[in-house]
Write a protein that holds these residues in place. Sequence first.
Motif, PDB file in Angstrom:
ATOM      1  N   PHE A 156      20.545  25.055  27.415  1.00 32.28           N
ATOM      2  CA  PHE A 156      19.170  26.131  27.844  1.00 32.28           C
ATOM      3  C   PHE A 156      18.116  26.072  26.571  1.00 32.28           C
ATOM      4  CE2 PHE A 156      22.881  27.934  29.947  1.00 32.28           C
ATOM      5  CZ  PHE A 156      22.286  27.632  31.311  1.00 32.28           C
ATOM      6  N   SER A 157      18.062  24.870  26.071  1.00 31.79           N
ATOM      7  CA  SER A 157      17.032  24.796  24.825  1.00 31.79           C
ATOM      8  C   SER A 157      15.799  25.386  25.227  1.00 31.79           C
ATOM      9  CB  SER A 157      17.212  23.531  24.258  1.00 31.79           C
ATOM     10  OG  SER A 157      16.978  22.475  25.011  1.00 31.79           O
ATOM     11  N   ALA A 158      15.281  24.822  26.418  1.00 26.00           N
ATOM     12  CA  ALA A 158      13.999  25.084  26.621  1.00 26.00           C
ATOM     13  C   ALA A 158      13.657  26.758  27.006  1.00 26.00           C
ATOM     14  CB  ALA A 158      13.679  24.475  28.055  1.00 26.00           C
ATOM     15  N   LEU A 159      14.549  27.434  27.444  1.00 31.22           N
ATOM     16  CA  LEU A 159      14.612  28.747  27.535  1.00 31.22           C
ATOM     17  C   LEU A 159      14.337  29.415  26.205  1.00 31.22           C
ATOM     18  CD1 LEU A 159      16.477  27.931  30.306  1.00 31.22           C
ATOM     19  CD2 LEU A 159      16.714  30.577  30.443  1.00 31.22           C
ATOM     20  N   ILE A 160      15.040  28.845  25.238  1.00 32.83           N
ATOM     21  CA  ILE A 160      15.215  29.539  23.998  1.00 32.83           C
ATOM     22  C   ILE A 160      14.005  29.326  23.395  1.00 32.83           C
ATOM     23  CG2 ILE A 160      16.293  29.569  21.776  1.00 32.83           C
ATOM     24  CD1 ILE A 160      18.917  28.717  23.317  1.00 32.83           C
ATOM     25  N   ALA A 161      13.238  28.178  23.587  1.00 28.56           N
ATOM     26  CA  ALA A 161      12.170  27.878  22.879  1.00 28.56           C
ATOM     27  C   ALA A 161      10.944  28.754  23.400  1.00 28.56           C
ATOM     28  CB  ALA A 161      11.651  26.332  23.080  1.00 28.56           C
ATOM     29  N   GLN A 162      10.944  28.982  24.696  1.00 29.67           N
ATOM     30  CA  GLN A 162       9.916  29.787  25.498  1.00 29.67           C
ATOM     31  C   GLN A 162      10.150  31.144  24.976  1.00 29.67           C
ATOM     32  OE1 GLN A 162       9.882  29.710  29.787  1.00 29.67           O
ATOM     33  NE2 GLN A 162       7.456  30.085  29.604  1.00 29.67           N
ATOM     34  N   ALA A 163      11.271  31.650  24.933  1.00 29.16           N
ATOM     35  CA  ALA A 163      11.550  33.216  24.756  1.00 29.16           C
ATOM     36  C   ALA A 163      11.042  33.345  23.421  1.00 29.16           C
ATOM     37  CB  ALA A 163      12.853  33.303  24.749  1.00 29.16           C
ATOM     38  N   ARG A 164      11.037  32.603  22.434  1.00 30.50           N
ATOM     39  CA  ARG A 164      10.732  32.718  20.918  1.00 30.50           C
ATOM     40  C   ARG A 164       9.152  33.081  20.886  1.00 30.50           C
ATOM     41  NH1 ARG A 164      14.298  30.903  17.227  1.00 30.50           N
ATOM     42  NH2 ARG A 164      15.455  29.446  17.996  1.00 30.50           N
ATOM     43  N   ALA A 165       8.435  32.681  22.035  1.00 33.63           N
ATOM     44  CA  ALA A 165       6.981  32.853  22.124  1.00 33.63           C
ATOM     45  C   ALA A 165       6.625  33.924  22.834  1.00 33.63           C
ATOM     46  CB  ALA A 165       6.181  31.667  22.394  1.00 33.63           C
ATOM     47  N   CYS A 166       7.429  34.696  23.302  1.00 27.88           N
ATOM     48  CA  CYS A 166       7.277  35.736  24.342  1.00 27.88           C
ATOM     49  C   CYS A 166       7.362  37.150  23.688  1.00 27.88           C
ATOM     50  CB  CYS A 166       8.232  35.609  25.661  1.00 27.88           C
ATOM     51  SG  CYS A 166       8.033  34.349  26.638  1.00 27.88           S
ATOM     52  N   ALA A 167       6.499  38.109  24.467  1.00 31.86           N
ATOM     53  CA  ALA A 167       6.856  39.421  23.955  1.00 31.86           C
ATOM     54  C   ALA A 167       8.204  40.155  24.224  1.00 31.86           C
ATOM     55  CB  ALA A 167       5.585  40.453  24.769  1.00 31.86           C
ATOM     56  N   PRO A 168       8.566  41.187  23.851  1.00 32.68           N
ATOM     57  CA  PRO A 168       9.941  41.861  24.140  1.00 32.68           C
ATOM     58  C   PRO A 168       9.570  42.537  25.647  1.00 32.68           C
ATOM     59  CG  PRO A 168       9.241  42.579  22.030  1.00 32.68           C
ATOM     60  CD  PRO A 168       8.151  41.499  22.540  1.00 32.68           C
ATOM     61  N   PRO A 169      10.770  42.608  26.377  1.00 30.44           N
ATOM     62  CA  PRO A 169      10.580  43.322  27.621  1.00 30.44           C
ATOM     63  C   PRO A 169       9.993  44.641  27.754  1.00 30.44           C
ATOM     64  CG  PRO A 169      12.968  42.507  27.274  1.00 30.44           C
ATOM     65  CD  PRO A 169      12.125  42.490  25.992  1.00 30.44           C
TER      66      PRO A 169
END
Length: 551
Positions: free
Chosen positions: A349-362
């Motif tokens: 799930f590394s791709a999800l984790i990498a993308q999450a780092r750049a996203c705003a909180p819910p």
Amino acid sequence: MFCFQCEETSSRSGCTVKGVCGKPEETASLQDLLLFSLRGLAWHLDQLAARGTPDRSHDAFLREALFATITNVNWLNDRFEALIEDALDRRDRLAAGMAPGMAPGMAPRVDAPEAATWRGPRAAFVAKGQAVGILSTVDEDVRSLRELLVIGVKGIAAYAAHAAALGREDREVDTFIVEALASTTRDLSRDAMVDLVMRAGAVAVSAMAALDEAHTTAYGHPEMTRINIGVGANPGILVSGHDLKDLEDLLAQTAGTGIDVYTHGEMLPAHAYPAFRRHPHLVGNYGGAWWQQTSEFESFNGPILLTTNCLVPPRRDNTYLSRLYTTGAVGYPGAVHVADRPDDGTKDFSALIAQARACAPPTAIETGTVTAGFGHAQVLALADTVVDAVSSGAIRRFVVMAGCDGRRRDRAYYTEVARALPENAVILTAGCAKYRYNKLDLGEIGGIPRVLDAGQCNDSYSLVKVALALKEVMGAADINDLPISYDIAWYEQKAVAVLLALLSLGVKGIRLGPTLPGFLSPAVTTTLVETFGLRPIASVEDDVPAMMAGR
């Protein structure tokens, strides 16, 4: 196309142009051909079993292929084409082995059905799927019984696939899947077909029991838990579907990263398992039932992982497709697919984790908590309190409102039933039907919440165990003598498996809604009504007094 396997089927009879679920005609035809090919594979496997030489090497493939055809799972035509070719290759290898010296393409056995012999190129798949679809069975009652069986088997296969992901396989379940599929290639008597449908219910109980054992062995028994429905300040990943093993892998990989994990839909019950509560970054549940996801996924802001059904096609104004990930049987054009886990390994799930780092909180959409965790172990731990409450009259009736939610407006019925039930009635629930009433303030009875949430749709097995335990404790001669009424909501094939399970246990007088399934012919409906008292829901004003009176 013609498809009527889910509750919202067009005109309550069948989708003929495009599925209400969003399934295109071409995809529907490929699913029909896949089922045709699986029937042919099963015919050969059934022949081997009859000779006393069963071949178990295709069990996992059958489970996963059937799972892919469930409503709101997969929209990728190339995936279905690959599954069809795999099924045909497996079938032809079996055929060659059954007749030494006969290579695929040589003269087949004269008694073999077309499903056991047909082969064509990918270019012919769609047209062939249209020719062998549901309506190719002309007799309405035969078609109804066959489809009731196959639709139930799809649900059974899905539950068996979940259990297998945790290392729990049940040979009785896998054997029946083969037998059931093979039976649809033969002309059987009506009584024989009815018998297979009832056996499917018993096998559904076994499949749910196997999954319950797999879940509780891996993660402990669910316990009463208050679950946060608000949001935190960290970026998040949202997990929807049903697969707890995928959640386990994701939580291990996100530990210490500063990323929070949220559940959605039928993943909410994960919070009640002791093993998952040990992860502080599993911070809550976001949103409600599956059909609300086009708005909820949009506002979540971070990556979304679909582990199983139910996936809704994004709207044109949605932007979250770039954040949508699928895995397992799920597939959607434009979404990133996470590959299956290797043997004795985990999914990456590394791709999800990498993308999450750049996203705003819910973005917060609600606050507060909901309570869950009333699996059979937790309820039975309260058995003395429950029996005392029943004996004193503090609890007069249990109402099982398990099953599926959906987007039809008439599903507001279940919310209004929950509101209209008197204060001495307790709701037993499992599945996403809970979202119609689990956030209502219905109070408690002697410390027992008036909504006891057993978990996912497959955890309807917990409700069965509770009912059987109450039968013993209360000295009832029959499960139908208990102060329990059944007001079941259905949407897709897993819920059909649950319904057949209840019928196989002898439960009578079940109300089913919002409508009776379109795949039930008038004659088959009459059989179910006369044998089990199955009935459609009516009005809240009529149904609540009737249920409280035990009718």
